[in-house]
Design an enzyme around this catalytic site. Structure first.
Site, PDB file in Angstrom:
ATOM      1  N   ARG A 146      29.115  42.711  50.095  1.00 55.70           N
ATOM      2  CA  ARG A 146      30.390  41.532  50.530  1.00 55.70           C
ATOM      3  C   ARG A 146      31.297  42.522  50.428  1.00 55.70           C
ATOM      4  O   ARG A 146      32.326  42.619  51.674  1.00 55.70           O
ATOM      5  CB  ARG A 146      30.917  40.296  49.482  1.00 55.70           C
ATOM      6  CG  ARG A 146      29.920  39.198  48.621  1.00 55.70           C
ATOM      7  CD  ARG A 146      30.261  38.498  48.332  1.00 55.70           C
ATOM      8  NE  ARG A 146      32.421  38.527  48.201  1.00 55.70           N
ATOM      9  CZ  ARG A 146      32.971  37.470  47.830  1.00 55.70           C
ATOM     10  NH1 ARG A 146      32.525  37.166  46.946  1.00 55.70           N
ATOM     11  NH2 ARG A 146      34.144  38.025  48.242  1.00 55.70           N
ATOM     12  N   LYS A 156      38.456  46.221  53.420  1.00 54.37           N
ATOM     13  CA  LYS A 156      37.942  45.369  53.366  1.00 54.37           C
ATOM     14  C   LYS A 156      39.244  43.886  53.212  1.00 54.37           C
ATOM     15  O   LYS A 156      39.164  43.457  53.553  1.00 54.37           O
ATOM     16  CB  LYS A 156      36.768  45.529  52.693  1.00 54.37           C
ATOM     17  CG  LYS A 156      36.909  43.718  52.020  1.00 54.37           C
ATOM     18  CD  LYS A 156      36.096  42.858  50.564  1.00 54.37           C
ATOM     19  CE  LYS A 156      36.728  43.166  49.439  1.00 54.37           C
ATOM     20  NZ  LYS A 156      37.017  41.737  49.250  1.00 54.37           N
ATOM     21  N   ASN A 157      40.427  44.779  52.884  1.00 56.23           N
ATOM     22  CA  ASN A 157      41.100  43.596  51.777  1.00 56.23           C
ATOM     23  C   ASN A 157      42.100  43.962  52.794  1.00 56.23           C
ATOM     24  O   ASN A 157      42.929  42.887  53.003  1.00 56.23           O
ATOM     25  CB  ASN A 157      41.512  43.783  50.576  1.00 56.23           C
ATOM     26  CG  ASN A 157      40.767  43.248  49.366  1.00 56.23           C
ATOM     27  OD1 ASN A 157      39.966  42.719  49.687  1.00 56.23           O
ATOM     28  ND2 ASN A 157      40.849  43.642  48.188  1.00 56.23           N
ATOM     29  N   CYS A 172      34.993  36.499  44.509  1.00 55.18           N
ATOM     30  CA  CYS A 172      34.209  36.574  42.648  1.00 55.18           C
ATOM     31  C   CYS A 172      35.139  36.427  41.800  1.00 55.18           C
ATOM     32  O   CYS A 172      36.018  35.777  41.700  1.00 55.18           O
ATOM     33  CB  CYS A 172      34.576  38.198  42.916  1.00 55.18           C
ATOM     34  SG  CYS A 172      33.597  39.044  43.652  1.00 55.18           S
ATOM     35  N   ASP A 175      40.625  46.407  41.163  1.00 54.48           N
ATOM     36  CA  ASP A 175      39.394  46.633  41.587  1.00 54.48           C
ATOM     37  C   ASP A 175      39.117  48.145  41.491  1.00 54.48           C
ATOM     38  O   ASP A 175      38.005  47.543  41.632  1.00 54.48           O
ATOM     39  CB  ASP A 175      39.946  47.049  43.230  1.00 54.48           C
ATOM     40  CG  ASP A 175      40.552  44.813  43.201  1.00 54.48           C
ATOM     41  OD1 ASP A 175      39.889  44.108  42.965  1.00 54.48           O
ATOM     42  OD2 ASP A 175      40.429  44.871  44.729  1.00 54.48           O
ATOM     43  N   ARG A 222      41.938  32.178  39.537  1.00 56.72           N
ATOM     44  CA  ARG A 222      42.554  32.835  40.510  1.00 56.72           C
ATOM     45  C   ARG A 222      42.947  31.132  41.211  1.00 56.72           C
ATOM     46  O   ARG A 222      43.140  30.345  42.651  1.00 56.72           O
ATOM     47  CB  ARG A 222      41.518  32.955  41.453  1.00 56.72           C
ATOM     48  CG  ARG A 222      40.438  33.936  40.617  1.00 56.72           C
ATOM     49  CD  ARG A 222      39.142  35.072  41.561  1.00 56.72           C
ATOM     50  NE  ARG A 222      40.057  36.518  42.741  1.00 56.72           N
ATOM     51  CZ  ARG A 222      39.951  36.480  43.451  1.00 56.72           C
ATOM     52  NH1 ARG A 222      38.375  36.175  43.534  1.00 56.72           N
ATOM     53  NH2 ARG A 222      40.443  37.277  44.013  1.00 56.72           N
TER      54      ARG A 222
HETATM   55  C1  EPZ Z   1      43.608  40.025  45.556  1.00 54.42           C
HETATM   56  O1  EPZ Z   1      43.339  39.062  45.274  1.00 54.42           O
HETATM   57  C2  EPZ Z   1      42.446  41.113  46.057  1.00 54.42           C
HETATM   58  N1  EPZ Z   1      41.339  40.398  47.059  1.00 54.42           N
HETATM   59  C3  EPZ Z   1      41.461  41.734  44.494  1.00 54.42           C
HETATM   60  O2  EPZ Z   1      40.582  41.844  45.314  1.00 54.42           O
HETATM   61  C4  EPZ Z   1      42.585  42.001  43.767  1.00 54.42           C
HETATM   62  O3  EPZ Z   1      41.205  42.079  42.546  1.00 54.42           O
HETATM   63  C5  EPZ Z   1      43.656  40.919  43.415  1.00 54.42           C
HETATM   64  O4  EPZ Z   1      44.791  40.924  44.729  1.00 54.42           O
HETATM   65  C6  EPZ Z   1      44.835  41.828  43.378  1.00 54.42           C
HETATM   66  O5  EPZ Z   1      45.098  43.155  43.769  1.00 54.42           O
HETATM   67  C7  EPZ Z   1      41.924  40.290  48.757  1.00 54.42           C
HETATM   68  O6  EPZ Z   1      42.739  41.350  49.437  1.00 54.42           O
HETATM   69  C8  EPZ Z   1      40.745  39.914  49.619  1.00 54.42           C
HETATM   70  P1  EPZ Z   1      45.879  37.656  43.702  1.00 54.42           P
HETATM   71  P2  EPZ Z   1      44.091  37.798  45.284  1.00 54.42           P
HETATM   72  O7  EPZ Z   1      46.461  36.542  44.602  1.00 54.42           O
HETATM   73  O8  EPZ Z   1      44.830  37.994  46.177  1.00 54.42           O
HETATM   74  C9  EPZ Z   1      47.982  35.219  39.659  1.00 54.42           C
HETATM   75  C10 EPZ Z   1      37.902  42.444  45.665  1.00 54.42           C
HETATM   76  O9  EPZ Z   1      37.089  43.342  44.360  1.00 54.42           O
HETATM   77  N2  EPZ Z   1      48.638  34.083  41.096  1.00 54.42           N
HETATM   78  O10 EPZ Z   1      46.327  38.674  44.027  1.00 54.42           O
HETATM   79  O11 EPZ Z   1      43.243  36.651  45.145  1.00 54.42           O
HETATM   80  C11 EPZ Z   1      46.476  35.223  39.729  1.00 54.42           C
HETATM   81  O12 EPZ Z   1      45.717  34.502  38.464  1.00 54.42           O
HETATM   82  C12 EPZ Z   1      38.864  41.234  45.202  1.00 54.42           C
HETATM   83  O13 EPZ Z   1      37.975  43.507  46.585  1.00 54.42           O
HETATM   84  C13 EPZ Z   1      48.690  33.347  40.631  1.00 54.42           C
HETATM   85  O14 EPZ Z   1      49.363  32.437  39.047  1.00 54.42           O
HETATM   86  O15 EPZ Z   1      44.971  37.651  44.229  1.00 54.42           O
HETATM   87  C14 EPZ Z   1      46.391  36.679  39.378  1.00 54.42           C
HETATM   88  O16 EPZ Z   1      46.669  36.900  38.121  1.00 54.42           O
HETATM   89  C15 EPZ Z   1      38.985  40.826  43.292  1.00 54.42           C
HETATM   90  N3  EPZ Z   1      48.887  32.264  41.726  1.00 54.42           N
HETATM   91  C16 EPZ Z   1      47.315  37.833  40.413  1.00 54.42           C
HETATM   92  O17 EPZ Z   1      48.742  36.203  40.756  1.00 54.42           O
HETATM   93  C17 EPZ Z   1      48.399  32.594  42.597  1.00 54.42           C
HETATM   94  O18 EPZ Z   1      49.089  31.065  43.285  1.00 54.42           O
HETATM   95  C18 EPZ Z   1      46.928  38.370  40.957  1.00 54.42           C
HETATM   96  O19 EPZ Z   1      46.386  37.465  41.824  1.00 54.42           O
HETATM   97  C19 EPZ Z   1      47.584  33.186  43.204  1.00 54.42           C
HETATM   98  C20 EPZ Z   1      47.976  34.750  41.816  1.00 54.42           C
END
Ligand code: EPZ
Length: 418
Positions: A398, A22-23, A116, A305, A121
């Site tokens: 999803r 998916k991702n 989610c 995840d 986020r």
């Molecule tokens: C991706 O989410 C995945 N989604 C998530 O999978 C996964 O949990 C996550 O990465 C971590 O591996 C997709 O790939 C579509 P992040 P994402 O931006 O990109 C901080 C699932 O169940 N951060 O990597 O939204 C944030 O707060 C989903 O499949 C900032 O500070 O997550 C967090 O602590 C849920 N500023 C960390 O980084 C930003 O601008 C990781 O967030 C962005 C993020």
């Protein structure tokens, strides 16, 4: 509102094939906007998020066919630079269109993304990188509005090792003029797969799989054919499903390198399994041992995840295990649901919990708090005595393709009630 009814106590036996990730599929679909030519993408999982992404491309003026897990995207003409629908609000990856629209149209207005609810986020990493590449952020509240008179290569140090932040940056950089260096880049298999897809379109990305990417901008990308990398989180979910039900299951279409930390933990627990080049065979195992600490981090460390499914396995292990979620602040709600099923556990703070095992799980009514917590509840139901009702399964739809069909084929008693 759909629910799953699960009659527990049946082992998962046989063979299951893992779907495309998916991702990985979601950013690849967004990146297909970069070319006017056709992109043919195989092994795209048939899940709600993918359908929403396809609809967004159609709304922008592109053509999308999706049949038998093959998606054909042709974004010859894009009439609009705006993504403001209710559906787009529901998923995180609608922001991945910001980069493609900036590159193609010089402007993008995209509704602030949902997804989610697992903690704060933010998207500051994305926006800062766009600014580094020469875009201007006009608003970032309810609607994100970015414009550029031409993206230019830059040295970028990502604020966070954000997966979608890095993906947006990479998509924006491949057609930016000149050279871009992206430091602090996450190396998750889906980030790598996006890079391979873009290179097959004619992009020039090097350093793939490391924390520093080098990108030489090209003026034009062409159509391509690509197969999406297998979903290592789905693979981990079925591996754990086999272990908690004491089944004998072969899980095909995996890349063992993507889960090397899971193999380490499973060996420590005493789980029986064998690996081949693209499959894992899991054998019934008694007397699993607790893990002192499972701590999530970026790839190749333990994936956030997979922590909720892992917690279900820990309920079946002897001793006290500690789970430590480092990335998100609200991702331990499933522990409360497990307590309802008779597990002795304690949430120590927003990030840490302990689980006392082994527990006899008792079927009851539980909620799916997010995608991964939802599948964890299904796994708990499979291992429980009696019937478990899992509500809010829209989250599971999803992200997991044909989840109940796949489970039924390997012996689970699971049905969907509307
Ligand atoms: C991706 O989410 C995945 N989604 C998530 O999978 C996964 O949990 C996550 O990465 C971590 O591996 C997709 O790939 C579509 P992040 P994402 O931006 O990109 C901080 C699932 O169940 N951060 O990597 O939204 C944030 O707060 C989903 O499949 C900032 O500070 O997550 C967090 O602590 C849920 N500023 C960390 O980084 C930003 O601008 C990781 O967030 C962005 C993020």
């Amino acid at each position: 509102m759909s629910k799953f009814l699960i009659e527990g106590g049946y082992p998962l036996n046989g063979t299951v094939r893992i779907s495309g990730s998916k991702n990985a599929a979601l950013p690849i679909i967004a990146a297909a906007l970069l070319t006017e030519e056709e992109c043919v993408i195989h092994d795209v999982p048939d899940i709600t998020d993918v359908h929403i992404m396809a609809q967004i491309i159609r709304d922008l003026g592109g053509e999308v066919d999706f049949e038998n897990n093959t998606m054909k995207i042709r974004a010859k003409v894009l009439y609009s630079h705006e993504i403001l629908t209710e559906d787009a609000k529901k998923l995180r990856t609608s922001i991945l269109f910001l980069s493609g629209l900036l590159a193609r149209k010089g402007e993008a207005r995209v509704v602030f993304p949902g997804g989610c609810f697992i903690g704060k986020r933010p998207i500051d990493t994305h926006l800062r990188a766009f600014e580094d590449l020469g875009a201007q952020v006009l608003s970032s509240e309810n609607v994100i509005h970015v414009v550029t008179s031409g993206l230019k290569g830059a040295g970028i140090r990502l604020l966070e090792m954000s997966v979608t932040g890095a993906e947006n940056t990479i998509i924006a950089a491949v057609m930016a003029e000149g050279h871009t260096e992206i430091r602090q880049c996450p190396t998750e298999p889906h980030v790598q797969d996006l890079c391979h897809f873009l290179n097959s379109m004619g992009a020039k990305i090097s350093g793939i799989g490391t924390n520093i990417l080098h990108i030489d901008g090209v003026p034009k990308l062409h159509g391509t054919t690509h197969t999406v990398t297998p979903d290592y989180i789905e693979a981990g979910t079925f591996i754990i499903g086999a272990l908690v039900t004491k089944g004998h299951l072969k899980i095909e279409n995996i890349n063992p390198d993507h889960l090397d930390i899971l193999w380490v933990y499973l060996e420590e627990m005493g789980a029986k399994f064998t690996l081949t080049e693209d499959a894992v065979e899991v054998f019934p195992t008694e007397n699993l041992m607790a893990l002192k600490k499972v701590r999530t981090s970026v790839f190749p460390d333990f994936p956030t995840d997979l922590l909720a499914p892992m917690a279900i396995l820990l309920t079946q292990a002897y001793g006290i295990s500690r789970v430590f979620e480092t990335m998100f602040e609200s991702r331990l709600n499933y522990i409360v649901e497990l307590e309802k099923m008779g597990v002795r556990a304690e949430i120590l703070n927003n990030h840490e919990a302990i689980i006392v095992g082994p527990a006899t799980l008792k079927g009851t009514t539980v909620t799916s708090w997010d995608l991964r917590a939802g599948t964890a509840m299904v796994l708990a139901g499979l291992a429980a005595t009696g019937t478990t009702e899992v509500s809010e399964i829209k989250y599971i739809d999803r992200g997991y393709e044909n989840f109940e069909e796949k489970l039924t084929q390997i012996g689970a008693k699971i049905s969907r009630i509307e």
